[in-house]
Design an enzyme around this catalytic site. Sequence first.
Site, PDB file in Angstrom:
ATOM      1  N   HIS A 111      12.634  -6.474  36.223  1.00 56.62           N
ATOM      2  CA  HIS A 111      11.962  -5.183  35.419  1.00 56.62           C
ATOM      3  C   HIS A 111      12.790  -4.801  34.433  1.00 56.62           C
ATOM      4  O   HIS A 111      14.021  -4.585  34.654  1.00 56.62           O
ATOM      5  CB  HIS A 111      11.621  -4.112  36.433  1.00 56.62           C
ATOM      6  CG  HIS A 111      11.063  -3.010  35.924  1.00 56.62           C
ATOM      7  ND1 HIS A 111       9.651  -2.932  35.448  1.00 56.62           N
ATOM      8  CD2 HIS A 111      11.525  -1.458  35.764  1.00 56.62           C
ATOM      9  CE1 HIS A 111       9.442  -1.764  34.789  1.00 56.62           C
ATOM     10  NE2 HIS A 111      10.382  -1.097  35.243  1.00 56.62           N
ATOM     11  N   SER A 168       1.610   5.347   1.369  1.00 58.84           N
ATOM     12  CA  SER A 168       1.338   6.448   2.097  1.00 58.84           C
ATOM     13  C   SER A 168       2.646   7.419   2.121  1.00 58.84           C
ATOM     14  O   SER A 168       2.838   7.872   1.073  1.00 58.84           O
ATOM     15  CB  SER A 168       1.190   5.536   3.759  1.00 58.84           C
ATOM     16  OG  SER A 168       2.192   5.021   3.977  1.00 58.84           O
ATOM     17  N   SER A 170      14.201  -1.647  31.705  1.00 62.82           N
ATOM     18  CA  SER A 170      14.221  -0.524  31.098  1.00 62.82           C
ATOM     19  C   SER A 170      15.555   0.034  30.931  1.00 62.82           C
ATOM     20  O   SER A 170      16.292  -1.089  30.302  1.00 62.82           O
ATOM     21  CB  SER A 170      13.754   0.551  32.167  1.00 62.82           C
ATOM     22  OG  SER A 170      14.655   0.657  33.372  1.00 62.82           O
ATOM     23  N   HIS A 183       0.944  -0.939   0.018  1.00 64.16           N
ATOM     24  CA  HIS A 183      -0.109  -0.047   0.103  1.00 64.16           C
ATOM     25  C   HIS A 183       1.115   1.146  -0.078  1.00 64.16           C
ATOM     26  O   HIS A 183       2.050   1.184   0.305  1.00 64.16           O
ATOM     27  CB  HIS A 183      -1.010  -0.023   1.038  1.00 64.16           C
ATOM     28  CG  HIS A 183      -0.167   0.252   2.690  1.00 64.16           C
ATOM     29  ND1 HIS A 183       0.374   1.459   2.947  1.00 64.16           N
ATOM     30  CD2 HIS A 183       0.329  -0.983   3.255  1.00 64.16           C
ATOM     31  CE1 HIS A 183       0.932   1.012   4.149  1.00 64.16           C
ATOM     32  NE2 HIS A 183       1.144  -0.151   4.174  1.00 64.16           N
TER      33      HIS A 183
END
Length: 895
Positions: free
Chosen positions: A592, A452, A594, A450
């Site tokens: 965790h 864009s 990050s 497509h």
Amino acid sequence: PVDKTQKMAELLGLRDECGEGALGAPLLGGSCLADNRLNLDVYPDGCHRFLQLFEARQGEVVQVEFLRLSSNNHLLGTTLGILPHLKHLKSLVLKGGHARDEFGSCQCGSLTHLPPDIGNLRRLTHLDLSFNSLSTLPSCILHLPSLRVLLVSHNSLVALPEDFGSLSKLTFFSAMKNHLKDLPQSIGELVVLQDLDLSENALEFLPEEIGKLHSCTEMDLSGNRLLSIPDSLANLKSLRRLHLHSNLLVTVPASLASLPNLSRLDLQNNHLRVVPPEIQTSPFVHLRGNPLGEPEPSPQADESHAGGLRRLFLASGEDSVIHSCLSSGSFTVTSEGCKVVLACGIHFYFPPGATSDPLRIDFRILAPNPQWVKLRHHDVLLSRVLELQPHGVKFKQEVQIWMPYASPQTLRQREVVVWTFSGQSWSDLRTRVERKRKSKKPVAHCSVLHFSWFLVVSRLVQNECQVPTEGTLLFSSVDPNIKVTFPPGVTEETRSVKLQVLPVSAEEIEELTGAAGCRASPLLCLSQDSPVDFLRPVRIQLPLPPGVTGLNLDRSRLHLLHGDLEGQTWDDITSQVVLEFTHLYAVFEVTHFSWYWLWYTTKTYIGGIAKKVYERLRMYQVNFIALQRKKDPEQVLLQCVPKHKVDPVLKKLQDRYRGPEPSDMVEMFEGEQFFAAFERGISIDTDRPDCVDGRLSFIFYSHLKNMKEIYVTSPVDRKGQAVKGQVSFYRGAVPESVPEEASRRRKGQDSLWLATLPIKLPRLKPCWGENPHPLNGFSFPPLNLGNAETGYLTQANLLSIARRVGTDWQTIGLNLGLTYPQIERIGYNNREDLDKQILEMLFSWAQQNSEDPDCVSKLIRAMKESGRQDIADEVETIVELGRQKYRESIRRVGL
């Protein structure tokens, strides 16, 4: 490669009495020579130490069985000559990648060959030559009778020797990240080979003999250019994992699904259109990123159209060849397909059958707007925005796009990605970096179904893996010393994890912090697609900061920092985790994800320093320049220049411009908006789309030209005297008023002002068009060239353009279509007045073409052909403003 080296060391029994792997054991007793091991790759002068040891303790050195050396050493050649004397040697590591350049990037080693006598090391079972500069595999390796593990990853190999199969005892071979295009047939003779890694090469086909590797349990062929794979792979009954992702495969043999021990078949990111049901329904097959369900293209059709496809070189709205980059245009695609080449270097390939009916494609090259193009942390813009319409059009086959981009040296060890815009957000396309055959300039290649908006950016390299319940291992391709280990039971459901690394040199840390003793490891970012923390701790290995080893480590100076995903806060978590150290690495466990950063400094609290350094790594030091054209001082060049480009830019401009020295150094973010304003009565043409209340809006992109060339004027009542003023640059919104004291301020910590540069304009020239007959009775008829929808050129616009033309007027007149007699007559009739020559030429042409709807385009084209791109840009700016006003008026009346 590093992780697999450790793994194979354990399999081969290369362990010492302390229980540490001999290939990565800590140094014993403070000595680099410990029993039968000699670890010298942690020293910058390792080869020098080896030569000293060999001279002083030769009897012990020749008994060494495990030797590690860095190949980034000027004494490597001398050292290689001694290695054949180590007859007991079992493991030899000669890796590069230890040294770093001025940008903190790992440098490949200097090793290009091995001495023939290395082949006499009869006991050598493990050889690691990764991260070097080998273009061919040294022939002496083929004479090592006991060799079981061979690593030559991250080199420049283009082929393997034909008799490569003579390494009959080889169980592990890694040649990832090379330039291999094919494999020798003798590879099938490696009957005991268990692990084969040929990922990220340039392989286009595999020999049938690869199906004779009956002992192979894991084979990685990802990141190549394979169009097909041989049926003989189905003979590998011991195969457990087969990685074929990121190739060009169109189909795969159904027999692969019958392999009894296969637990993973990775076919993601290929061109698979026909997938056998046995493969498609198998639970261990990964097919994401393939255009499934579409018909397989006919090879005969491809051949028939390969030489007969239309090839379009596009000018503005027509199929022709031009020599300058166009900002807009169109072309038509039929069911036969075509190749399209825009003048700015963008290529398209529409395969036959991509569209059933003729389709008109409109394109535009747009300047990126930071309100629209949102750059993430550490992203760097490499191109302008390509818009293709109709938006969302669906093609029956993938359309190939090649976009050229800027490729500065500072972007090494980053990856280039094409973004596409969905109308709401930008997302990544699968991108392959290639180089043009003739110019060698880089282009980003992607495939789309497509149309864009498209944009090329550079970002931190992203390594990604799927973490299953049984756990896995993830390491960085930028720095293989960084790895993350996920233990069994770490998650209940498979989740995706991404890893990014930003290397930071010791010199950069020292410059940013101002502290000579500060050091930091590479900056590590981990993210996942699940909001739930891991069920068990995840083990992270980070290299110690440069210059710090297990031998000289002072734990009181070491800080482990944890940052949020935006890098706004940095917390010292050293006391909250258990830090383990080897002579090279720090290891800790977290649940965790990050940012993680390992610092070595005497300071007790460094969260603020880390935030400052993190932000500075995303900023650029720049100068602002305001220069006047020597031939026409009222024409002023404004430019924002990154620090490393200031000198070459000024040198390039000094012949045409004059003006003050550049401003003091300031710092700006990539994509940041700033303004320039002329003060003290100096004004600019307000008929500009980028002009807000007499102030110009800029956007800073480090690898694009942040420049504008404009005309400035000053009050009429200056009585023929030169006028002094200044141009001021500042961040943020345009201020309503500019007090005198504020205009004198330089940049400061809490100030919006970046710089104020002085400027001086000469005597005022006669102002054209102020009365009906400003030049001895020469009158200007009312004009509206063009049309409302595409933008008008008025009488005032032509007067403004005439002020720029100068002595080029005859060339411009000829390119506009005026005849030689007309040009000669205009010159003769106004032979004492250049201004009247220019005006008569322009208005004569305008009167002849006032009814032509395409006359504005002809004027722009004539200016470009005459070498006056500056005037062409001004005309395009004027008509674009007219178009905007027309559209706004249409919206106001509701049409």
